[in-house]
Design a protein around this motif. Structure first.
Motif, PDB file in Angstrom:
ATOM      1  N   ASP A  32       0.819  -1.223   0.000  1.00 17.30           N
ATOM      2  CA  ASP A  32       0.000   0.000   0.000  1.00 17.30           C
ATOM      3  C   ASP A  32       0.852   1.271   0.000  1.00 17.30           C
ATOM      4  N   THR A  33       1.908   1.300   0.790  1.00 18.67           N
ATOM      5  CA  THR A  33       2.758   2.493   0.865  1.00 18.67           C
ATOM      6  C   THR A  33       3.447   2.740  -0.464  1.00 18.67           C
ATOM      7  N   SER A  34       3.917   1.686  -1.082  1.00 20.07           N
ATOM      8  CA  SER A  34       4.572   1.826  -2.383  1.00 20.07           C
ATOM      9  C   SER A  34       3.608   2.396  -3.421  1.00 20.07           C
ATOM     10  N   ARG A  35       2.404   1.847  -3.466  1.00 25.91           N
ATOM     11  CA  ARG A  35       1.399   2.358  -4.416  1.00 25.91           C
ATOM     12  C   ARG A  35       1.105   3.826  -4.156  1.00 25.91           C
ATOM     13  N   ARG A  36       0.955   4.174  -2.893  1.00 28.39           N
ATOM     14  CA  ARG A  36       0.648   5.568  -2.549  1.00 28.39           C
ATOM     15  C   ARG A  36       1.792   6.501  -2.921  1.00 28.39           C
ATOM     16  N   LEU A  37       3.019   6.039  -2.777  1.00 23.54           N
ATOM     17  CA  LEU A  37       4.156   6.849  -3.227  1.00 23.54           C
ATOM     18  C   LEU A  37       4.113   7.037  -4.741  1.00 23.54           C
ATOM     19  N   HIS A  38       3.694   6.008  -5.471  1.00 25.70           N
ATOM     20  CA  HIS A  38       3.514   6.139  -6.924  1.00 25.70           C
ATOM     21  C   HIS A  38       2.464   7.208  -7.231  1.00 25.70           C
ATOM     22  N   TYR A  39       1.355   7.154  -6.501  1.00 26.93           N
ATOM     23  CA  TYR A  39       0.288   8.123  -6.735  1.00 26.93           C
ATOM     24  C   TYR A  39       0.766   9.547  -6.451  1.00 26.93           C
ATOM     25  N   ILE A  40       1.486   9.714  -5.346  1.00 28.18           N
ATOM     26  CA  ILE A  40       2.018  11.039  -5.006  1.00 28.18           C
ATOM     27  C   ILE A  40       2.930  11.539  -6.124  1.00 28.18           C
ATOM     28  N   GLY A  41       3.829  10.674  -6.596  1.00 26.27           N
ATOM     29  CA  GLY A  41       4.735  11.070  -7.665  1.00 26.27           C
ATOM     30  C   GLY A  41       3.994  11.447  -8.933  1.00 26.27           C
ATOM     31  N   ALA A  63      12.222  18.796 -13.393  1.00 27.24           N
ATOM     32  CA  ALA A  63      11.721  18.202 -12.154  1.00 27.24           C
ATOM     33  C   ALA A  63      10.756  17.038 -12.400  1.00 27.24           C
ATOM     34  N   LEU A  64      10.217  16.915 -13.605  1.00 25.68           N
ATOM     35  CA  LEU A  64       9.204  15.884 -13.846  1.00 25.68           C
ATOM     36  C   LEU A  64       9.710  14.468 -13.581  1.00 25.68           C
ATOM     37  N   PRO A  65      10.819  14.040 -14.183  1.00 22.37           N
ATOM     38  CA  PRO A  65      11.260  12.667 -13.897  1.00 22.37           C
ATOM     39  C   PRO A  65      11.707  12.480 -12.451  1.00 22.37           C
ATOM     40  N   ILE A  66      12.241  13.539 -11.853  1.00 18.63           N
ATOM     41  CA  ILE A  66      12.671  13.437 -10.455  1.00 18.63           C
ATOM     42  C   ILE A  66      11.463  13.210  -9.552  1.00 18.63           C
ATOM     43  N   ALA A  67      10.414  13.984  -9.779  1.00 25.17           N
ATOM     44  CA  ALA A  67       9.195  13.845  -8.975  1.00 25.17           C
ATOM     45  C   ALA A  67       8.537  12.487  -9.207  1.00 25.17           C
ATOM     46  N   GLY A  68       8.349  12.136 -10.455  1.00 26.41           N
ATOM     47  CA  GLY A  68       7.649  10.889 -10.773  1.00 26.41           C
ATOM     48  C   GLY A  68       8.427   9.656 -10.366  1.00 26.41           C
ATOM     49  N   TYR A  69       9.652   9.564 -10.818  1.00 25.53           N
ATOM     50  CA  TYR A  69      10.442   8.364 -10.541  1.00 25.53           C
ATOM     51  C   TYR A  69      10.986   8.345  -9.118  1.00 25.53           C
ATOM     52  N   GLY A  70      11.268   9.502  -8.544  1.00 23.88           N
ATOM     53  CA  GLY A  70      11.802   9.531  -7.180  1.00 23.88           C
ATOM     54  C   GLY A  70      10.870   8.867  -6.179  1.00 23.88           C
ATOM     55  N   ALA A  74      11.451   5.021  -4.617  1.00 23.06           N
ATOM     56  CA  ALA A  74      11.519   4.882  -3.156  1.00 23.06           C
ATOM     57  C   ALA A  74      10.547   3.797  -2.701  1.00 23.06           C
ATOM     58  N   GLY A  75       9.368   3.773  -3.308  1.00 23.28           N
ATOM     59  CA  GLY A  75       8.400   2.736  -2.979  1.00 23.28           C
ATOM     60  C   GLY A  75       8.908   1.346  -3.270  1.00 23.28           C
ATOM     61  N   HIS A  76       9.573   1.190  -4.409  1.00 22.81           N
ATOM     62  CA  HIS A  76      10.104  -0.132  -4.765  1.00 22.81           C
ATOM     63  C   HIS A  76      11.266  -0.533  -3.865  1.00 22.81           C
ATOM     64  N   PHE A  77      12.218   0.350  -3.690  1.00 34.31           N
ATOM     65  CA  PHE A  77      13.428  -0.005  -2.962  1.00 34.31           C
ATOM     66  C   PHE A  77      13.197  -0.184  -1.462  1.00 34.31           C
ATOM     67  N   PHE A  78      12.319   0.630  -0.856  1.00 35.28           N
ATOM     68  CA  PHE A  78      12.146   0.594   0.592  1.00 35.28           C
ATOM     69  C   PHE A  78      10.931  -0.201   1.065  1.00 35.28           C
ATOM     70  N   PHE A  79       9.914  -0.351   0.222  1.00 36.40           N
ATOM     71  CA  PHE A  79       8.691  -1.014   0.668  1.00 36.40           C
ATOM     72  C   PHE A  79       8.390  -2.299  -0.100  1.00 36.40           C
ATOM     73  N   GLU A  80       8.464  -2.265  -1.414  1.00 39.35           N
ATOM     74  CA  GLU A  80       8.212  -3.475  -2.205  1.00 39.35           C
ATOM     75  C   GLU A  80       9.403  -4.425  -2.156  1.00 39.35           C
TER      76      GLU A  80
END
Length: 111
Positions: A32-41, A63-70, A74-80
């Protein structure tokens, strides 16, 4: 003696269409946290894009790729704890981000 064919893991599969890829994409976003980070990005990308057009400060596009991919990475590396599909399927993964956001906003998948 014929050898039995072993099935490739989904991550090694060569997807022929986005419709074929999307279930795999969702399986890589179960946290859930990873998905929500995707949505925020993704939402932040829309905000930055709108602000860029409004102010005509085209340097903000950096800033677009930084915001989207950042946020997504983070969701993938820290939560998924998995590798983002972007590395292997960049176009399908990009499409998946937006379809997953739409599906969350329309209630098709859990927000």
């Amino acid at each position: 003696m014929a050898h039995a064919e072993t099935a490739k893991p989904a991550s090694d599969k060569a997807f022929q269409s986005f419709a074929e890829f999307y279930p795999f994409y969702l399986s890589e976003h179960v946290n859930d946290t990873s998905r929500r980070l995707h949505y925020i990005g993704s939402l932040l990308v829309l905000v930055v894009l709108a602000w860029t057009v409004f102010t005509q400060n085209w340097m903000l596009l950096v800033a677009l790729p930084i915001a989207g991919y950042g946020f997504a990475w983070a969701g993938h590396f820290f939560f998924e704890k998995n590798r983002p599909a972007t590395f292997k399927y960049p176009l399908f993964s990009f499409m998946g981000d937006w379809v997953m956001l739409r599906d969350a906003l329309t209630g098709r998948i859990r927000f």
